[in-house]
Write a protein that holds these residues in place. Structure first.
Motif, PDB file in Angstrom:
ATOM      1  N   ALA A  26       0.849  -1.267  -0.048  1.00 30.77           N
ATOM      2  CA  ALA A  26       0.049  -0.149   0.126  1.00 30.77           C
ATOM      3  C   ALA A  26       0.759   1.194  -0.016  1.00 30.77           C
ATOM      4  N   GLY A  27       1.876   1.434   0.854  1.00 30.44           N
ATOM      5  CA  GLY A  27       2.927   2.182   0.610  1.00 30.44           C
ATOM      6  C   GLY A  27       2.783   3.620   0.983  1.00 30.44           C
ATOM      7  N   ALA A  28       3.201   4.743   0.470  1.00 35.80           N
ATOM      8  CA  ALA A  28       3.025   6.038   1.056  1.00 35.80           C
ATOM      9  C   ALA A  28       1.729   6.627   0.478  1.00 35.80           C
ATOM     10  N   ASP A  29       1.228   6.201  -0.248  1.00 32.84           N
ATOM     11  CA  ASP A  29      -0.350   6.834  -0.730  1.00 32.84           C
ATOM     12  C   ASP A  29      -1.303   6.236   0.256  1.00 32.84           C
ATOM     13  N   PHE A  30      -1.126   5.088   0.786  1.00 34.72           N
ATOM     14  CA  PHE A  30      -2.149   4.669   1.858  1.00 34.72           C
ATOM     15  C   PHE A  30      -1.983   5.724   3.039  1.00 34.72           C
ATOM     16  N   LEU A  31      -0.599   5.585   3.407  1.00 31.18           N
ATOM     17  CA  LEU A  31      -0.301   6.658   4.673  1.00 31.18           C
ATOM     18  C   LEU A  31      -0.709   7.763   4.567  1.00 31.18           C
ATOM     19  N   THR A  32      -0.501   8.417   3.423  1.00 36.30           N
ATOM     20  CA  THR A  32      -0.788   9.669   3.227  1.00 36.30           C
ATOM     21  C   THR A  32      -2.334   9.971   3.464  1.00 36.30           C
ATOM     22  N   ALA A  33      -3.277   9.153   2.752  1.00 42.28           N
ATOM     23  CA  ALA A  33      -4.521   9.280   3.058  1.00 42.28           C
ATOM     24  C   ALA A  33      -4.906   9.141   4.305  1.00 42.28           C
ATOM     25  N   ALA A  34      -4.555   7.989   4.935  1.00 40.56           N
ATOM     26  CA  ALA A  34      -4.921   7.681   6.338  1.00 40.56           C
ATOM     27  C   ALA A  34      -4.573   8.636   7.348  1.00 40.56           C
ATOM     28  N   PHE A  35      -3.406   9.269   7.335  1.00 40.81           N
ATOM     29  CA  PHE A  35      -2.767  10.310   8.072  1.00 40.81           C
ATOM     30  C   PHE A  35      -3.641  11.666   7.979  1.00 40.81           C
ATOM     31  N   ARG A  36      -4.131  11.925   6.985  1.00 43.56           N
ATOM     32  CA  ARG A  36      -4.841  13.174   6.568  1.00 43.56           C
ATOM     33  C   ARG A  36      -6.220  12.740   7.183  1.00 43.56           C
ATOM     34  N   TRP A  37      -7.036  11.680   7.173  1.00 43.38           N
ATOM     35  CA  TRP A  37      -8.333  11.437   7.728  1.00 43.38           C
ATOM     36  C   TRP A  37      -8.252  11.657   9.156  1.00 43.38           C
ATOM     37  N   THR A  38      -7.240  11.256   9.853  1.00 45.13           N
ATOM     38  CA  THR A  38      -7.291  11.542  11.429  1.00 45.13           C
ATOM     39  C   THR A  38      -6.910  13.114  11.668  1.00 45.13           C
ATOM     40  N   GLY A  39      -6.296  13.537  10.788  1.00 45.08           N
ATOM     41  CA  GLY A  39      -5.517  15.171  11.052  1.00 45.08           C
ATOM     42  C   GLY A  39      -4.357  15.067  11.480  1.00 45.08           C
ATOM     43  N   ALA A  40      -3.490  13.868  11.723  1.00 44.15           N
ATOM     44  CA  ALA A  40      -2.233  13.789  12.010  1.00 44.15           C
ATOM     45  C   ALA A  40      -1.287  14.549  10.979  1.00 44.15           C
ATOM     46  N   LEU A  41      -1.860  14.564   9.678  1.00 42.45           N
ATOM     47  CA  LEU A  41      -0.892  15.210   8.747  1.00 42.45           C
ATOM     48  C   LEU A  41      -2.007  16.237   7.822  1.00 42.45           C
ATOM     49  N   ALA A  42      -1.335  17.343   7.679  1.00 41.73           N
ATOM     50  CA  ALA A  42      -2.133  18.363   6.801  1.00 41.73           C
ATOM     51  C   ALA A  42      -2.292  18.020   5.831  1.00 41.73           C
ATOM     52  N   GLN A  43      -3.470  18.648   5.399  1.00 46.31           N
ATOM     53  CA  GLN A  43      -4.141  18.267   4.090  1.00 46.31           C
ATOM     54  C   GLN A  43      -3.260  18.523   2.625  1.00 46.31           C
ATOM     55  N   ASP A  44      -2.349  19.458   3.095  1.00 49.09           N
ATOM     56  CA  ASP A  44      -1.364  20.128   1.881  1.00 49.09           C
ATOM     57  C   ASP A  44      -0.024  19.238   2.233  1.00 49.09           C
ATOM     58  N   ASN A  45       0.178  18.329   2.893  1.00 48.53           N
ATOM     59  CA  ASN A  45       1.475  17.483   3.198  1.00 48.53           C
ATOM     60  C   ASN A  45       1.163  16.315   2.835  1.00 48.53           C
ATOM     61  N   ARG A  46       2.128  15.448   2.562  1.00 47.83           N
ATOM     62  CA  ARG A  46       2.022  14.052   2.253  1.00 47.83           C
ATOM     63  C   ARG A  46       3.212  13.279   2.744  1.00 47.83           C
ATOM     64  N   VAL A  47       2.912  12.004   3.120  1.00 46.54           N
ATOM     65  CA  VAL A  47       4.228  10.833   3.135  1.00 46.54           C
ATOM     66  C   VAL A  47       4.755  10.627   1.794  1.00 46.54           C
ATOM     67  N   THR A  48       6.133  10.861   1.490  1.00 45.89           N
ATOM     68  CA  THR A  48       6.841  10.759   0.280  1.00 45.89           C
ATOM     69  C   THR A  48       7.592   9.416   0.088  1.00 45.89           C
ATOM     70  N   ALA A  49       7.865   8.973   1.279  1.00 42.83           N
ATOM     71  CA  ALA A  49       8.450   7.478   1.061  1.00 42.83           C
ATOM     72  C   ALA A  49       8.454   6.601   2.538  1.00 42.83           C
ATOM     73  N   ILE A  50       8.369   5.661   2.340  1.00 43.36           N
ATOM     74  CA  ILE A  50       8.862   4.439   3.393  1.00 43.36           C
ATOM     75  C   ILE A  50      10.240   4.278   3.529  1.00 43.36           C
ATOM     76  N   THR A  51      10.875   4.830   4.520  1.00 39.79           N
ATOM     77  CA  THR A  51      12.373   4.914   4.586  1.00 39.79           C
ATOM     78  C   THR A  51      12.975   3.725   5.592  1.00 39.79           C
ATOM     79  N   GLY A  52      12.036   2.946   6.397  1.00 36.77           N
ATOM     80  CA  GLY A  52      12.639   1.901   7.062  1.00 36.77           C
ATOM     81  C   GLY A  52      11.129   0.878   7.331  1.00 36.77           C
ATOM     82  N   PHE A  53      11.266  -0.335   7.338  1.00 38.49           N
ATOM     83  CA  PHE A  53      10.181  -1.255   7.507  1.00 38.49           C
ATOM     84  C   PHE A  53      10.746  -2.409   8.073  1.00 38.49           C
ATOM     85  N   THR A  54      10.475  -2.963   9.330  1.00 35.24           N
ATOM     86  CA  THR A  54      10.951  -3.973  10.070  1.00 35.24           C
ATOM     87  C   THR A  54      10.054  -4.665  10.712  1.00 35.24           C
TER      88      THR A  54
END
Length: 442
Positions: A26-54
């Motif tokens: 799902a990657g960064a696109d899902f995270l962007t939509a999810a974080f915007r929905w809760t308000g954790a991320l501003a609507q004009d900001n986004r997750v650009t990359a997953i840099t660590g995944f363990t």
């Protein structure tokens, strides 16, 4: 039919991944939509990359991931190091048992995003649940144990390795009291009742003691045999002096009067509040404030609900050392009473709270802990070869270590706090119409 890799959240209406593999895809696109929905991320900001995944392993709820991300813009308060928890995978035999526990945790995580929340919790970035498939996901700030003033993580049922656990349990008690008082003072408004409804007349069938009288007698007989086979695992005050025979004689009283005990816990309105049920040291993190006072933040809110604060107190102390509880139980209860009132909760009587704790220990212990001997034997096998509670073979087996510790604490509490006598006094005082027999499981 193939199991889905995404389901649509009941709250967000967003499709969310159900597994570690699906999250990676799902990657960064899902995270962007999810974080915007809760308000954790501003609507004009986004997750650009997953840099660590363990992926890492621990606890029983489901698979977990340490996730690191990058943002288009590093706004104040955004965390790049995150924690992700899923319900167990489709096909896991324990999914049906553990999956529903995550639903209230999702509700709580979303509630915790409100301003002025009274206790420290990891910042929620996204949480949702799909009831039809008992599937959940939780994404929060990751607590960096051992860094930036945060103590290293304390594992469950290893309190004896702490130099002085008093400060830790005082910090936990204050956190529990702050949350309960915030709720009782009405600061959540209608949100808590809507998200965590409580009906004093309802006794959850799923929490009932799961034994018939005959099955309970078999569990008690197994306990006596287990202690006889491995006396080195139990302190002398439990295995000598006739205590175990006394316990075996008193334990059936709890099954007989279970409904009356649970009704008494439910009906004590001043003591009913929103609580963390499993507030052991491993479900918290600790740091010192500017004054040098130890503070606690709380993790792992599975089964969070409105409940009698006495039940939450037992949940907090059930994995502590028995000697510690003998020395400090009363002081911790007094601290809760003071902090509860100071935070806006009702004034409650210390002795009444202590009696409710005894009732909680009795009914929850009989319901949950008498399977410990069989579970320990399944994990360890040759229990006679174990030298004692701190034998490496036992210490390094989480389930066996935890089950033994919970059993020792339960029996010690029964003896030390004279729970048998407290139950007899309860029965003497309880109105006749509340002495309904609960001898048959639901």
């Amino acid at each position: 039919m193939n199991d889905p890799d995404r389901v649509v959240g009941d709250r967000s209406a967003l499709p969310f991944p159900v597994s570690v593999e699906a999250l990676r895809e799902a990657g960064a696109d899902f995270l962007t939509a999810a974080f915007r929905w809760t308000g954790a991320l501003a609507q004009d900001n986004r997750v650009t990359a997953i840099t660590g995944f363990t992926e890492f392993f621990g606890g029983g709820m489901g698979r977990k991931v340490s996730l690191s991300v990058a943002y288009a813009r590093d706004d104040p308060g955004l965390h790049t190091h995150l924690f992700v928890k899923f319900t167990r995978d489709f096909g896991d035999p324990l999914r049906e048992l553990f999956g529903p526990l995550m639903e209230p945790e999702v509700r709580f995580a979303l509630l915790s995003r409100r301003s002025g929340f009274p206790v420290a919790v990891p910042t929620c970035y996204f949480a949702d649940y799909h009831a039809a498939t008992t599937t959940g996901i939780l994404i929060t700030e990751r607590i960096e144990y051992g860094e930036n003033g945060i103590e290293p993580r304390h594992d469950k049922c290893l309190d004896h390795e702490l130099g002085n656990p008093v400060e830790h349990y005082r910090a936990l008690t204050k956190a529990m009291a702050r949350l309960a008082a915030y709720h009782k003072a009405g600061n959540f408004g209608l949100e808590t009742q809507q998200a965590f409804p409580f009906d004093a007349q309802h006794i959850d069938p799923g929490s009932r003691i799961p034994y018939t009288p005959e099955q309970l007698q078999a569990k008690l007989a197994k306990l006596l045999d287990f202690v006889a086979q491995a006396p080195q695992l139990f302190p002398e005050h439990l295995r000598n002096g006739g205590f175990l025979n006394q316990f075996v004689n008193e334990a059936p009283f709890v099954l007989e009067h279970e409904l009356a005990i649970r009704a008494a816990l439910n009906e004590s309105a001043d003591h009913i509040a929103l609580c963390h049920w499993n507030m052991n040291l491993d479900n918290a993190w600790f740091w010192r404030d500017a004054r040098g006072e130890l503070q606690a933040g709380l993790l792992d809110w599975g089964s969070v609900a409105q409940m009698n604060v006495a039940q939450a107190f037992y949940g907090m102390t059930c994995a502590a050392e028995a000697g510690f509880l003998h020395a400090h139980r009363r002081d911790l209860l007094a601290l809760f009473v003071d902090e509860y009132r100071r935070g806006g909760g009702p004034a409650i009587d210390l002795d009444e709270l202590a009696q409710l704790v005894r009732l909680s220990v009795a009914v929850l212990g009989i319901a949950w802990i008498l399977d410990a001997p069989a579970l320990i034997e399944r994990e360890i096998g040759a229990i006679r070869a174990i030298e004692g509670r701190h034998d490496p073979a036992l210490r390094n087996n989480f389930l066996a270590r935890a089950q033994l510790q919970l059993l020792v604490v339960f029996l010690s509490e029964w003896q030390d706090d004279q729970i048998g006598a407290a139950l007899r006094e309860f029965a003497r005082r309880a109105p006749e119409d509340r002495q309904a027999s609960a001898a048959q499981p639901v």
